[in-house]
Design a protein around this motif. Structure first.
Motif, PDB file in Angstrom:
ATOM      1  N   ASN A  83      18.820   6.968  11.025  1.00  0.00           N
ATOM      2  CA  ASN A  83      18.335   8.340  10.998  1.00  0.00           C
ATOM      3  C   ASN A  83      19.122   9.163  12.004  1.00  0.00           C
ATOM      4  O   ASN A  83      19.483   8.670  13.068  1.00  0.00           O
ATOM      5  CB  ASN A  83      16.837   8.378  11.330  1.00  0.00           C
ATOM      6  CG  ASN A  83      16.188   9.705  10.986  1.00  0.00           C
ATOM      7  OD1 ASN A  83      15.694  10.414  11.844  1.00  0.00           O
ATOM      8  ND2 ASN A  83      16.174  10.061   9.712  1.00  0.00           N
ATOM      9  N   THR A 118      20.746  11.748   0.271  1.00  0.00           N
ATOM     10  CA  THR A 118      20.522  12.821   1.221  1.00  0.00           C
ATOM     11  C   THR A 118      21.369  14.015   0.817  1.00  0.00           C
ATOM     12  O   THR A 118      22.169  13.926  -0.119  1.00  0.00           O
ATOM     13  CB  THR A 118      20.859  12.369   2.652  1.00  0.00           C
ATOM     14  OG1 THR A 118      20.422  13.347   3.594  1.00  0.00           O
ATOM     15  CG2 THR A 118      22.360  12.151   2.821  1.00  0.00           C
ATOM     16  N   SER A 176      19.794   4.974  -1.224  1.00  0.00           N
ATOM     17  CA  SER A 176      19.417   6.123  -0.400  1.00  0.00           C
ATOM     18  C   SER A 176      20.183   7.364  -0.840  1.00  0.00           C
ATOM     19  O   SER A 176      21.323   7.272  -1.309  1.00  0.00           O
ATOM     20  CB  SER A 176      19.711   5.815   1.070  1.00  0.00           C
ATOM     21  OG  SER A 176      19.248   6.832   1.919  1.00  0.00           O
ATOM     22  N   ASP A 182      21.828   9.507   5.843  1.00  0.00           N
ATOM     23  CA  ASP A 182      21.054  10.634   6.341  1.00  0.00           C
ATOM     24  C   ASP A 182      21.997  11.781   6.694  1.00  0.00           C
ATOM     25  O   ASP A 182      23.205  11.587   6.886  1.00  0.00           O
ATOM     26  CB  ASP A 182      20.244  10.215   7.579  1.00  0.00           C
ATOM     27  CG  ASP A 182      19.155  11.224   7.940  1.00  0.00           C
ATOM     28  OD1 ASP A 182      18.666  11.928   7.030  1.00  0.00           O
ATOM     29  OD2 ASP A 182      18.803  11.321   9.131  1.00  0.00           O
ATOM     30  N   GLN A 241      12.072   7.511  11.104  1.00  0.00           N
ATOM     31  CA  GLN A 241      12.079   8.938  10.769  1.00  0.00           C
ATOM     32  C   GLN A 241      11.719   9.776  11.983  1.00  0.00           C
ATOM     33  O   GLN A 241      10.666   9.580  12.595  1.00  0.00           O
ATOM     34  CB  GLN A 241      11.068   9.232   9.651  1.00  0.00           C
ATOM     35  CG  GLN A 241      11.013  10.701   9.247  1.00  0.00           C
ATOM     36  CD  GLN A 241       9.809  11.030   8.380  1.00  0.00           C
ATOM     37  OE1 GLN A 241       9.020  10.148   8.025  1.00  0.00           O
ATOM     38  NE2 GLN A 241       9.651  12.306   8.053  1.00  0.00           N
TER      39      GLN A 241
END
Length: 330
Positions: free
Chosen positions: A137, A56, A54, A96, A178
């Motif tokens: 999230n 971000t 992931s 995130d 999300q």
């Protein structure tokens, strides 16, 4: 009889001496190993043992998360990286950015790590559920959210001090969460399940189901009506009614789809074999990349028309998007 040896020689009168000589011939006479290249590789921030999951960013920093405690930061849009040293070797599943510019990162042992805006100071917060969490999230109001097995959903409005938990009591894994805005959010998961909330997470309900119980590896919603999911066999489905019905869009590949990346230049899909697709009209067009048997899972679009994408075995692509593809079509 005497032999000319590169190692020390002499008269050996017993079996033990002969064995020692054999050991010398096998080991002591070999040239010393040059480990400089190995040591140099171990000092590199991006390692071939990394499996990135992931990515971000906030206004000044990109954060990349992966297996075995791998967490990296880049202050220059992916041009250079530095590993973040943390007291954990648990794999990071998801990361995130929160509205205040801080970060949350989910580990496989059910912890949420909270990082400051510089990505330097991180604190672990244990999640209360025994169920395995798979996605995290940060909502527009700054609350932290996680979802996972047995359709379990957890949230904290006080940065991990206290948690609320709910479940739909179904034996299914939720793996993509999300928030679209303060009120609307979607979760996709096992058996083609699509969940949504219209009240900021106070209640969750079934929005619909994907065809043939399609397992969505990844999802991306652009509004409370329109969204995309991707998974095995290169399948990508599209909804325009909040998940009630879905249409399959052609991709021209059969490699699994693992991630979506959205930005000013359009919508992209990341897949196995270092594959990148660009949404063009009603189909997905393959972008030329190096042919490698490694997956891409997460990425970001940069302001200078570059796509930064990461995946298996330290794979990190920094692609300049062709101008012919740069016009937004979604």
């Amino acid at each position: 009889m005497q032999y000319a040896l590169a190692c020390p020689t002499g008269t050996f009168r017993n079996t033990f001496a002969v064995a020692a000589l054999s050991s010398l011939l096998l080991t002591g006479c070999e040239a010393p190993l040059n480990l400089d290249a190995v040591r140099a590789q171990s000092q590199e921030p991006l390692k071939r043992t990394d499996f990135y999951q992931s990515m971000t960013r906030n206004e000044s920093l990109v954060v990349l998360a992966g297996n075995a405690g791998s967490l990296l930061r880049s202050p220059d849009n992916g041009e250079s990286w530095k590993r973040i040293s943390l007291p954990t070797d648990n794999s990071f599943i998801d990361v995130d950015t929160c509205p205040d510019g801080s970060f949350i990162a989910l580990t496989f042992n059910n912890e949420i790590w909270h990082g400051d805006t510089r990505g330097k100071n991180w604190t672990a917060h244990a999640l209360p559920s025994q169920e395995q969490m798979m996605t995290a999230n940060c909502a527009p109001d700054g609350s932290w959210w996680a979802a996972g097995s047995f359709t379990t959903i957890q949230s904290s409005g006080d940065q991990g001090e206290t948690w609320t938990e709910t479940s739909l009591n179904e034996d299914a894994i939720l793996n993509n969460l999300q928030f679209i805005d303060a009120d609307n959010a979607f979760i996709t998961g096992e058996y083609g399940m699509v969940l949504n909330t219209r009240d900021g997470g106070k209640s969750w309900d079934y929005a619909g189901y994907l065809p043939d119980e399609f397992y969505a590896h990844t999802s991306h919603f652009v509004s409370d009506d329109e969204g995309w999911v991707g998974g095995l066999n290169g399948f990508i489905y599209h909804t325009m009614d909040g998940g009630e019905s879905w249409e399959r869009f052609p991709t021209g590949i059969n490699a699994p789809i693992f991630g979506f990346v959205a930005g000013p230049s359009g919508l992209y899909a990341l897949a196995d074999n270092a594959t990148v697709l660009k949404l063009t009209g009603d189909s997905w067009q393959k972008i030329s990349t190096s042919d490698q048997p490694l997956y891409l899972r997460s990425g970001l679009l940069m302001s200078d028309n570059r796509l930064l994408a990461a995946g298996a075995r330290g794979l990190l692509l920094n692609l300049e998007i062709p101008m012919a593809l740069s016009a937004s079509t979604d």
